[in-house]
Design a protein around this motif. Sequence first.
Motif, short mmCIF file in Angstrom:
data_model
loop_
_atom_site.label_atom_id
_atom_site.label_comp_id
_atom_site.label_asym_id
_atom_site.label_seq_id
_atom_site.Cartn_x
_atom_site.Cartn_y
_atom_site.Cartn_z
N CYS A 63 39.29 21.66 27.81
CA CYS A 63 40.52 20.97 27.42
C CYS A 63 40.37 19.45 27.44
CB CYS A 63 41.69 21.38 28.31
SG CYS A 63 42.25 23.07 28.00
N LEU A 64 39.40 18.96 28.19
CA LEU A 64 39.17 17.51 28.23
C LEU A 64 38.56 17.01 26.93
CD1 LEU A 64 37.58 17.13 31.79
CD2 LEU A 64 39.97 16.73 31.13
N GLY A 65 37.91 17.94 26.20
CA GLY A 65 37.20 17.52 24.98
C GLY A 65 35.96 16.74 25.35
N PRO A 66 35.26 16.21 24.37
CA PRO A 66 34.08 15.39 24.66
C PRO A 66 34.50 14.10 25.38
CG PRO A 66 34.13 16.06 22.36
CD PRO A 66 35.46 16.42 22.94
N LEU A 67 33.80 13.79 26.44
CA LEU A 67 34.11 12.59 27.23
C LEU A 67 33.08 11.51 26.93
CD1 LEU A 67 34.80 14.22 30.71
CD2 LEU A 67 36.48 13.51 29.00
N PHE A 68 33.56 10.29 26.74
CA PHE A 68 32.64 9.16 26.59
C PHE A 68 32.17 8.79 27.99
CE2 PHE A 68 31.39 4.74 26.29
CZ PHE A 68 30.50 4.82 25.23
N THR A 69 30.88 8.75 28.17
CA THR A 69 30.31 8.50 29.49
C THR A 69 28.94 7.87 29.33
OG1 THR A 69 29.83 9.56 31.63
CG2 THR A 69 29.39 10.86 29.65
N SER A 70 28.19 7.83 30.41
CA SER A 70 26.86 7.22 30.35
C SER A 70 25.88 8.04 31.19
CB SER A 70 26.91 5.78 30.87
OG SER A 70 27.39 5.75 32.20
N TYR A 71 24.62 7.70 31.08
CA TYR A 71 23.60 8.38 31.86
C TYR A 71 23.94 8.32 33.34
CZ TYR A 71 20.25 8.33 27.92
OH TYR A 71 19.61 8.52 26.73
#
Length: 193
Positions: A63-71
């Motif tokens: 439900c969060l969908g794709p999250l923008f994040t980093s290594y």
Amino acid sequence: WLTLLHRGLQALDRLQAAIAAVPEWTGTVPPGRELRALVHRCRELHDAGLAPKATPWIDTLDCLGPLFTSYRHGDFSVNNLLIAEPNIGIIDFDEFGETMMPLHDEVGLALSLPLSQEGVCPLSARECLEVCVTHALGRGTLSVEAVPGLVLHHLLWRIERCRGVATRDRLRATLVRYVGELLANPDALLVTR
């Protein structure tokens, strides 16, 4: 021990800010899909009913969908900190970038205190997780509902990293026990309120 934990989190904040500043080290991750893949790979936990028990947490992460994040560092633990005054250095980037899952490094730090200090650390895994998860939730980018699935992902990821490494058999057994505790009663390992 709490001071060490908080100082480790401050070092992690600085590391994550530096990583996020490099565009090549950022991107999106579908957390539900990542957890689902690990659940299917972790064969020895299938008899314990891992998949059906994990499904609600996978759904929550979906439900969060794709999250923008980093290594992520990948192996962020007290053993990979060079502790001095006034700063803490971070070493061992062998697993850097192998995951982008949120909360991964915080969970690694939390579990490393009771796991690696051979009974010296008076804090339980639950107490350490509470400190580290509360710190991460304070950034406002994650909801408390996502925490069990993200912690499960970390545990399964680490279990898979231990596969076939004889010197990590004891660690692997402890992590499998944590998975069982988490699935049976999340409040036994996490403060989720």
